[in-house]
Design a protein around this motif. Structure first.
Motif, PDB file in Angstrom:
ATOM      1  N   GLN A 179      52.168  33.623  33.162  1.00  0.00           N
ATOM      2  CA  GLN A 179      50.981  32.979  33.758  1.00  0.00           C
ATOM      3  C   GLN A 179      49.677  33.646  33.346  1.00  0.00           C
ATOM      4  O   GLN A 179      48.609  33.047  33.448  1.00  0.00           O
ATOM      5  N   SER A 229      43.420  29.176  33.095  1.00  0.00           N
ATOM      6  CA  SER A 229      42.682  29.498  34.314  1.00  0.00           C
ATOM      7  C   SER A 229      42.655  30.990  34.614  1.00  0.00           C
ATOM      8  O   SER A 229      41.899  31.434  35.488  1.00  0.00           O
ATOM      9  N   TYR A 230      43.478  31.778  33.904  1.00  0.00           N
ATOM     10  CA  TYR A 230      43.495  33.227  34.156  1.00  0.00           C
ATOM     11  C   TYR A 230      43.038  34.023  32.932  1.00  0.00           C
ATOM     12  O   TYR A 230      42.055  34.746  33.003  1.00  0.00           O
ATOM     13  N   TRP A 259      47.672  31.612  30.950  1.00  0.00           N
ATOM     14  CA  TRP A 259      47.164  30.297  31.340  1.00  0.00           C
ATOM     15  C   TRP A 259      45.643  30.273  31.218  1.00  0.00           C
ATOM     16  O   TRP A 259      44.958  31.277  31.435  1.00  0.00           O
ATOM     17  N   ARG A 317      36.762  33.918  42.612  1.00  0.00           N
ATOM     18  CA  ARG A 317      36.143  32.699  42.100  1.00  0.00           C
ATOM     19  C   ARG A 317      36.003  31.605  43.148  1.00  0.00           C
ATOM     20  O   ARG A 317      34.945  30.996  43.298  1.00  0.00           O
ATOM     21  N   ASP A 350      41.577  34.560  42.072  1.00  0.00           N
ATOM     22  CA  ASP A 350      41.452  33.323  42.848  1.00  0.00           C
ATOM     23  C   ASP A 350      40.485  33.488  44.011  1.00  0.00           C
ATOM     24  O   ASP A 350      39.642  32.619  44.263  1.00  0.00           O
TER      25      ASP A 350
END
Length: 335
Positions: free
Chosen positions: A281, A286-287, A284, A260, A257
């Protein structure tokens, strides 16, 4: 429904089933020698009277509570609840129930735990890396076996079942070296643990052997929010590493996080990231984090097997078992 003033007892069940009171007691003790026909008569009578056996009273007679104490840290981290369920399920298969004993730290940073002996537990499975050694000593004094699950508290004399963390560290180093990384960081938390140190040592030794460079070790907080300042400092300097191997997935996601959203870095082109634990997670979109999956089912199964053996057979020999981990490659490392 029976009122508290008219509580059904084993004597009532015995009378309805046409058996002795001692037979009723034996029926509700797992493994006791009672014919199936007699068991069925007792179960039907118990159901008709809404009778529930008193486990505590039974423990006074058999000197066994059929209870296992589970000592866990807080359940905020996703894998903790899953592992609690796995261990409880394995224990139920063996005829044991569980009592959760949360490990807490008060405002003065003193560790505290409810009196474990008030539960009359037959054994303890501990998954807290900061477990008080005093409790181990008390368990040893009262002949209560302890098995450490996925954690090892050094200086204690008890069995443990853990993942092969040293091998995980080696695999992480091999993956990064294969993709051309020459500068790497091992990002850890503030609480030193045996398993984490083993992972770090495996990573450092293997990376030194392959790349001829020693990875830096950076200590942050295991908490996502509290770790952010340390991660910013790590990524916003001229000595920014090419890759970060993190002690947990929480730390790895915090690295991603910051990289980026605040540093404008591309993952994995500018920075490769590896986590550990394979929490939900990590999958996910986004990861899509490269990480390691621990075999929690086997860890639970082996831990329960050991604790039951030590209880039933009074086996005091120590078992030290390591279970392999699996590297899960996703999009935070280069192919």
């Amino acid at each position: 429904m029976n009122s508290p003033k008219n509580t059904v007892t084993s004597k009532d069940v015995a009378k309805l089933a046409g058996v002795s009171q001692s037979t009723v007691s034996r029926v509700f003790i797992p493994g006791s020698s009672v014919s199936e026909k007699t068991k069925q008569k007792v179960f039907e009578a118990a159901k008709a009277l809404n009778y529930r056996p008193n486990a505590f009273a039974r423990s006074l007679t058999t000197n066994e509570s059929r209870l296992i104490g589970l000592v866990f840290p807080d359940a905020d981290y996703p894998i903790h609840m899953k592992t609690l369920q796995l261990i409880s399920s394995e224990l139920q298969k063996q005829g044991y129930s569980t009592v959760l004993i949360p490990w807490q730290v008060d405002e003065k940073d003193n560790h505290s735990i409810p009196n474990i002996f008030q539960y009359r537990v037959d054994g303890v499975i501990a998954a807290s890396a900061t477990f008080n050694k005093t409790l181990y000593e008390e368990c040893e004094e009262f002949n209560i076996p302890v098995v450490q699950y996925a954690r090892v508290v050094e200086g204690t004399r008890s069995s443990y079942v853990i993942s092969d963390n040293y091998e995980a560290g080696q695999q992480a180093a091999q993956l990064l070296h294969k993709t051309g990384v020459t500068s790497a960081v091992y990002l850890t938390g503030e609480v030193p643990t045996f398993t984490n140190v083993e992972r770090k040592n495996g990573f450092i030794a293997e990376f030194e052997e392959l790349a001829g460079q020693t990875p830096r070790v950076v200590e942050a907080s295991y908490d996502y929010t509290s770790s952010l300042d340390t991660i910013r400092e790590l990524l916003q300097t001229s000595q920014r590493p090419e890759a970060v191997f993190c002690a947990t997935d929480n730390l790895a996601m915090a690295v991603m996080d910051v990289a980026r959203l605040e540093c404008g870095l591309d993952i994995p082109d500018d920075l490769q990231v590896i986590g550990f634990d394979n929490i939900p997670q990590t999958e996910w979109l986004s990861y899509q984090l490269t990480t390691f999956r621990q075999d929690f089912k086997r860890l639970a199964r082996e831990s329960v097997k050991i604790i039951v053996d030590q209880i039933c057979n009074q086996n005091s020999s120590l078992v030290k078992m390591m279970v392999p981990v699996k590297l899960i490659e996703r999009k935070t490392t280069k192919v």
